[in-house]
Scaffold this active site. Structure first.
Site, PDB file in Angstrom:
ATOM      1  N   LYS A 124       0.860  -1.189   0.000  1.00  0.00           N
ATOM      2  CA  LYS A 124       0.000   0.000   0.000  1.00  0.00           C
ATOM      3  C   LYS A 124       0.893   1.233   0.000  1.00  0.00           C
ATOM      4  CE  LYS A 124      -3.618   2.406   2.609  1.00  0.00           C
ATOM      5  NZ  LYS A 124      -4.558   2.337   3.752  1.00  0.00           N
ATOM      6  N   ASP A 228     -13.196   4.751  10.425  1.00  0.00           N
ATOM      7  CA  ASP A 228     -13.535   4.712   8.994  1.00  0.00           C
ATOM      8  C   ASP A 228     -14.041   3.314   8.646  1.00  0.00           C
ATOM      9  OD1 ASP A 228     -13.864   5.873   6.535  1.00  0.00           O
ATOM     10  OD2 ASP A 228     -11.789   5.613   5.900  1.00  0.00           O
TER      11      ASP A 228
END
Length: 336
Positions: A124, A228
């Site tokens: 990532k 989130d």
């Protein structure tokens, strides 16, 4: 989506990397780094540094030369910063090959990479600033009076994510196994599953709903809130088991807005399951009634050596979010 072209990496010399690192160091306090400062930080002769910058690094788009309002200078490009991280990860043996891009978001790029023993992993690359934190460039001096660059912000984001992922994995939470991190890159286990937002049919929506709500509570019981927790950050295996991803926004249950973040996570799941699967339940967790701290995972991360970076990132994002909210309120007042 495509492939990150790293073919040039094998031709970059030690001196090239010294110059790139010098630009990186200068960007901690400068948006554009003057050539003489690059030479000083690289500890190389000025003439040699300028030649490498102009004829090699800029031509290969690893660095860029720009004219500013007050002075001219150099900055790293995304590719240049990617190369610095990949160089360190390859030296450590964490990454031996880079494959195709498998995901792209407003704040990251996701690639398949090869690790030791031909193990396929996930990389990532944090890309904060692509669409989020839109005012940060104009407000770079909000952290202890220093000017902050996108490079520094992305490094802090990756550091925080790796720290929390490591702590959660060690506590047995269903998160990807963290492998390594450098600068803005995090290497982790490649999850065999799909984002929940891509899944249109579930064998048992009620069971998955219950599992996700239980995870939200278990996070809080261990002292943290995801902040989130939505269909984009929940991966589903073939057995309909959840794996949670994406942790840069994670906060402590001691945070002044902890209840608001907790309730928002809960509401995201309620709303998605109603919209996608037509499933509704009267059962959902309450922060004040259902959360009972059993472990201090937030304090563990703070004591892990990452606390300075994590706190710096939280301070910057908290300030930026407040500034954006104030700007939105001003825009609404003007429209009225």
């Amino acid at each position: 989506m495509g492939k990150l072209d790293v073919s040039l990496l094998q031709y970059i010399t030690k001196e090239d990397f010294r110059v790139l690192i010098a630009v990186e160091m200068g960007m901690k306090n400068h948006e554009l780094v003057p050539g003489p400062l690059v030479a000083q930080l690289a500890n190389l002769r000025s003439g040699g540094v300028f030649k490498k910058l102009r004829n090699e690094l800029c031509q290969n788009r690893l660095a860029a030369y720009e004219r500013g309002k007050h002075y001219d200078g150099y900055r790293l490009t995304n590719l240049g910063y990617d190369f610095l991280a990949l160089k360190c990860l390859s030296v450590r043996g964490s990454v031996v090959g880079v494959g195709s891009q498998i995901g792209v978001g407003k704040e990251s790029d996701i690639y398949v990479v090869k690790g030791q023993n031909d193990r396929m992993l996930c990389m990532k690359i944090h890309r904060l600033g692509r669409t989020s934190f839109r005012k940060l460039k104009e407000k770079r001096d909000f952290h202890h009076g220093r000017e902050m660059s996108w490079i520094y912000l992305n490094r802090l984001s990756a550091t925080k994510e790796f720290a929390y992922m490591k702590a959660l994995h060690q506590r047995g939470f269903p998160v990807p196994e963290p492998i390594d991190a450098n600068r803005h890159c995090v290497i982790m286990e490649l999850v065999n599953g799909y984002q929940l937002q891509q899944v249109h049919d579930l064998k048992d929506p009620a069971q998955l709903y219950s599992d996700l709500m239980e995870l939200i509570v278990q996070f809080a019981n261990n002292g943290v809130i995801h902040s989130d927790f939505n269909e984009f950050n929940v991966m589903i295996t073939d057995q309909d088991k959840p794996i949670i991803i994406d942790f840069p926004q994670m906060v402590s249950t001691n945070h002044m807005n902890a209840k608001m973040y907790f309730d928002r996570d809960v509401q995201c799941i309620i709303t998605f399951f109603k919209r996608r699967y037509g499933y509704e339940s009267e059962l959902y967790p309450d922060f004040d009634k259902d959360v009972e701290r059993i472990y201090d995972l937030d304090k563990e991360v703070a004591a892990s050596g990452y606390s300075r970076e994590v706190n710096a990132f939280d301070d910057m994002i908290g300030k930026q979010n407040k500034d954006d909210e104030d700007d939105e309120e001003e825009e609404e007042e003007d429209s009225d």
